[in-house]
Scaffold this motif. Sequence first.
Motif, short mmCIF file in Angstrom:
data_model
loop_
_atom_site.label_atom_id
_atom_site.label_comp_id
_atom_site.label_asym_id
_atom_site.label_seq_id
_atom_site.Cartn_x
_atom_site.Cartn_y
_atom_site.Cartn_z
N ASP A 289 -19.17 -17.59 5.40
CA ASP A 289 -19.34 -18.06 6.79
C ASP A 289 -18.41 -19.23 7.08
N LEU A 290 -18.37 -20.17 6.16
CA LEU A 290 -17.60 -21.39 6.37
C LEU A 290 -16.10 -21.07 6.47
N ILE A 291 -15.58 -20.32 5.53
CA ILE A 291 -14.14 -20.02 5.53
C ILE A 291 -13.76 -19.24 6.78
N GLU A 292 -14.57 -18.27 7.15
CA GLU A 292 -14.25 -17.45 8.33
C GLU A 292 -14.39 -18.22 9.64
N SER A 293 -15.02 -19.41 9.59
CA SER A 293 -15.16 -20.21 10.81
C SER A 293 -13.87 -20.95 11.16
N PHE A 294 -12.91 -20.98 10.22
CA PHE A 294 -11.65 -21.68 10.45
C PHE A 294 -10.58 -20.69 10.87
N ASP A 295 -9.81 -21.10 11.86
CA ASP A 295 -8.70 -20.28 12.34
C ASP A 295 -7.37 -20.91 11.93
N SER A 296 -6.38 -20.06 11.73
CA SER A 296 -5.00 -20.51 11.59
C SER A 296 -4.21 -19.87 12.71
N LYS A 297 -2.94 -20.15 12.78
CA LYS A 297 -2.11 -19.54 13.83
C LYS A 297 -2.00 -18.03 13.65
N TYR A 298 -2.41 -17.54 12.46
CA TYR A 298 -2.31 -16.11 12.19
C TYR A 298 -3.65 -15.40 12.20
N GLY A 299 -4.75 -16.12 12.49
CA GLY A 299 -6.06 -15.49 12.50
C GLY A 299 -7.04 -16.24 11.63
N HIS A 300 -8.26 -15.69 11.50
CA HIS A 300 -9.29 -16.34 10.70
C HIS A 300 -8.82 -16.52 9.25
N MET A 301 -9.18 -17.64 8.66
CA MET A 301 -8.95 -17.81 7.23
C MET A 301 -9.81 -16.80 6.47
N THR A 302 -9.38 -16.44 5.29
CA THR A 302 -10.05 -15.39 4.54
C THR A 302 -10.43 -15.87 3.14
N ALA A 303 -11.53 -15.31 2.63
CA ALA A 303 -12.08 -15.74 1.34
C ALA A 303 -11.75 -14.73 0.25
N GLY A 304 -11.66 -15.23 -0.98
CA GLY A 304 -11.45 -14.36 -2.13
C GLY A 304 -11.94 -15.03 -3.40
N ILE A 305 -12.08 -14.26 -4.45
CA ILE A 305 -12.45 -14.78 -5.77
C ILE A 305 -11.56 -14.09 -6.79
N LEU A 306 -10.39 -14.67 -7.05
CA LEU A 306 -9.42 -14.05 -7.95
C LEU A 306 -8.66 -15.15 -8.69
N PRO A 307 -9.18 -15.59 -9.81
CA PRO A 307 -8.67 -16.83 -10.42
C PRO A 307 -7.42 -16.69 -11.25
N VAL A 308 -6.91 -15.45 -11.46
CA VAL A 308 -5.86 -15.23 -12.47
C VAL A 308 -6.38 -15.86 -13.76
N SER A 309 -5.75 -16.92 -14.27
CA SER A 309 -6.32 -17.63 -15.42
C SER A 309 -6.56 -19.09 -15.06
N GLY A 310 -6.74 -19.36 -13.76
CA GLY A 310 -6.93 -20.73 -13.30
C GLY A 310 -8.22 -21.36 -13.73
N ASN A 311 -9.17 -20.53 -14.22
CA ASN A 311 -10.43 -21.11 -14.70
C ASN A 311 -10.21 -22.03 -15.90
N THR A 312 -9.13 -21.80 -16.63
CA THR A 312 -8.86 -22.65 -17.81
C THR A 312 -8.36 -24.04 -17.41
N PRO A 313 -7.28 -24.18 -16.62
CA PRO A 313 -6.86 -25.52 -16.22
C PRO A 313 -7.87 -26.23 -15.32
N PHE A 314 -8.58 -25.49 -14.47
CA PHE A 314 -9.61 -26.12 -13.65
C PHE A 314 -10.72 -26.70 -14.51
N GLY A 315 -11.05 -26.00 -15.59
CA GLY A 315 -12.08 -26.51 -16.48
C GLY A 315 -11.72 -27.84 -17.11
N LEU A 316 -10.42 -28.06 -17.32
CA LEU A 316 -9.95 -29.31 -17.91
C LEU A 316 -10.19 -30.51 -16.99
N GLU A 317 -10.52 -30.27 -15.73
CA GLU A 317 -10.70 -31.34 -14.76
C GLU A 317 -12.16 -31.68 -14.51
N VAL A 318 -13.10 -30.92 -15.10
CA VAL A 318 -14.51 -31.05 -14.76
C VAL A 318 -15.31 -31.47 -15.98
#
Length: 793
Positions: free
Chosen positions: A626-655
Amino acid sequence: MKDKVNMNRIMRLKNRVLNTRPEMDLENALILTRGFRESEGEPLVVQKAYAFRKQCLEKTVKIWDDELIVGNSGSKQRGGLLCPDTCWSVLDDELDTISTRKYDPFYLRDEDREHFVDEIRPYWKGRSTYEKWLCQIPEDTRILRDCGVLYINRKAVRGWGETTAGYEMIIKEGIEGIKRRIEETRAALDITKPGHYEKMVYLRALSLSADGVIQLARRYSAEASRMAENETVKTRKEELLSIAEICRRVPEKPAETFREALQSFYIYHTCIFMEQNAASYNPGRMDQYLYPFYKADLEAGRITPQEAQELLDCLWVKFSEPCLFQDEKTAQYSAGYPMFQNICVGGVDENGMDAVNELSYMILQATMDVQLYQPSLSVRYHMVRNPNAFLKKVAELIKLGTGFPAFHCDEVGIQMLMNKGIPLKEAYNWNPCGCVETNLAGKMHCYTSYADYNLGSVVEFALNDGRSRKYGIPAGARTGNPCDFKSFEDFFKAVKEQITYIIRAMVAGNHVNDDICLERVCPALSLSFEDCITKAKDYAWGGPKYNVGNGLDAIGVADLINSVYAVKYLVYDKRMLSMEKLLEALEHNFTGFEEIEKLCLECPKYGNDDEDVNQLTAELFSFIADLIESFDSKYGHMTAGILPVSGNTPFGLEVGALPSGRKAYVPLADGVSPNAGTDIEGMGAVMKSVSFIPHGRFSQGTLLNLKLDPAFNQSENSTQSLMAFLKSMCSLGVFHVQFNVIDRDILIDAQKNPEKHKGLLIRVAGYTAYFVELGKEVQDDIISRTAHAGVNV
């Protein structure tokens, strides 16, 4: 069929790629720089097109032994291209280390280094889009990026990858047909009318680019003729003469045969990489747009299935030649030179009917034959329309353990396109893009993975009044001391405020990025988007038929769910510990607080089909959508996804430590998968938990990794069991799943003795790579994933 294909040729081609060291390839960058110098004073888009045409006229053209499909985006067989107009500073930062760095090294020749220092760097310093982004990034966005909460606009992400060109238009109309479209649009313009001059300028750029593509193909034709004159082996001489004749015709003219269609596709495919090298230019639904040529050839007796299979196998090797050039830090967590060239088979046609054909099976077979890390292969499976025989072939490929294919529920993919505003008739033709994103060939503008955000940080900030535990600075929203929260609702409100703060900062950065990217013109790519021609408007400016707001992608799904539920369960529902004690345990990373750690770990977890956890999952991710779709850009509503590639590893190093029981600075959960080792009720329970995420609304795609123990393959009914599981996944409305079928002990041995396991393919997240080329942290994460010995439906 496999025995009748010339597998000796395929193995020679494959081994040459595997044994060729990736190099920095600066020839294109040098020609681009000289092209911009020569065209100074012209509009930017004309400069870009002029420089592209110059690349086509001057780049090295080489045909390697045994090749039947020719073309290369650079001058070296395995090269990393630099696009200095978008970002030259990656190489500048690593000029002395690029050849020897640990992850994805690129050999840099002395003469290339000199060209960079003497010509490329001096011209582009201060002019690249990346430098402009660094100057203009909003402060809140910068702080969140620096604290590892957001991952935005990596240095090496450049160009307009994450799109699917209109290859079918190139193949069927030829560049000459596209040039006619350009002339027809130009003829309707009147320079005395406002805005028409700008369109005329743009159409001139399209014409320059179109001519460049034609000239490049003619140069390959001339090179093949030259080589044929000197060739003494009769069979190879005939092959070279055929290449010369084919490249003399396509892609300038419409393809008439299956081989011409393949060659037309690949010449153009290399051209869009030349124009702006990027990950994820996706060939899309090859079994659909190539099938008419195969069928016609077969019926006319011009080709046999074995000859067609050999051509596909040759093309599959070509897909593994280009190497993504990325900075060292990014490469550490997404190593393997991944290009994310996603090919799709199966699904339904434009009428919603079964689209599986003979070519669908042959493309699956090409992946079985070649077993290289590229291209990515995805399957669209429609439960009602697609045949069981197709699903059986898919299951057999999965069981090989190469990480292919990525499996998609077709009905959910169609929903995702419709959620982006695409009418149903056109949504039927969707294709997977990049990792698992949804796209529409030749019709859609969208950067599907503009930025990733850290859901582990969301919980940390809610429990730390917006402060980063690692950096000790305020980075999120100020939501107050959690010890003052009177109820779970107060805590949950703080979590939602942190999510809102982070996503607002991403959207702010997105709007700056959208403006800067207006300069990232790409007339060669735009040639295959019909509306870019009729509107005289570049892809970068929103020229395609459909323009969609960029994708914001979540990382740490299970960490968010498990941590929020642990606070609810332990602190508020069961009152098994106080907020003060929980915070103290987290501050000390559970050292000295082992009893609290045990309570946290024993809480019900996502992935086990627990009713309360499932309901929390649905509530959290409906809120995010709901939150992401409430925001507009010049090209339309912002869109949501869940596709981390392997970003879960470096993100984990920050938490730091989390209430889920996760220790500080270790990887977060990947994609929509459970935390490693916490899914104890089997794959059926995992799938039911995952189904509580509203997949159709996360329209950039959702990614689920599962690992099967090789013992599963020994089961008498393993293929049928896997087929039943995949069907049940679709019936639950889960979008995607991909499997590794590998023994944990083999992975551990490969980590210790990489020289013994050089050919070991593994599915990382949205891409497949050689396990030994991955960083240790990513290897450890893959090893830790739960291995299921059976499939329960």
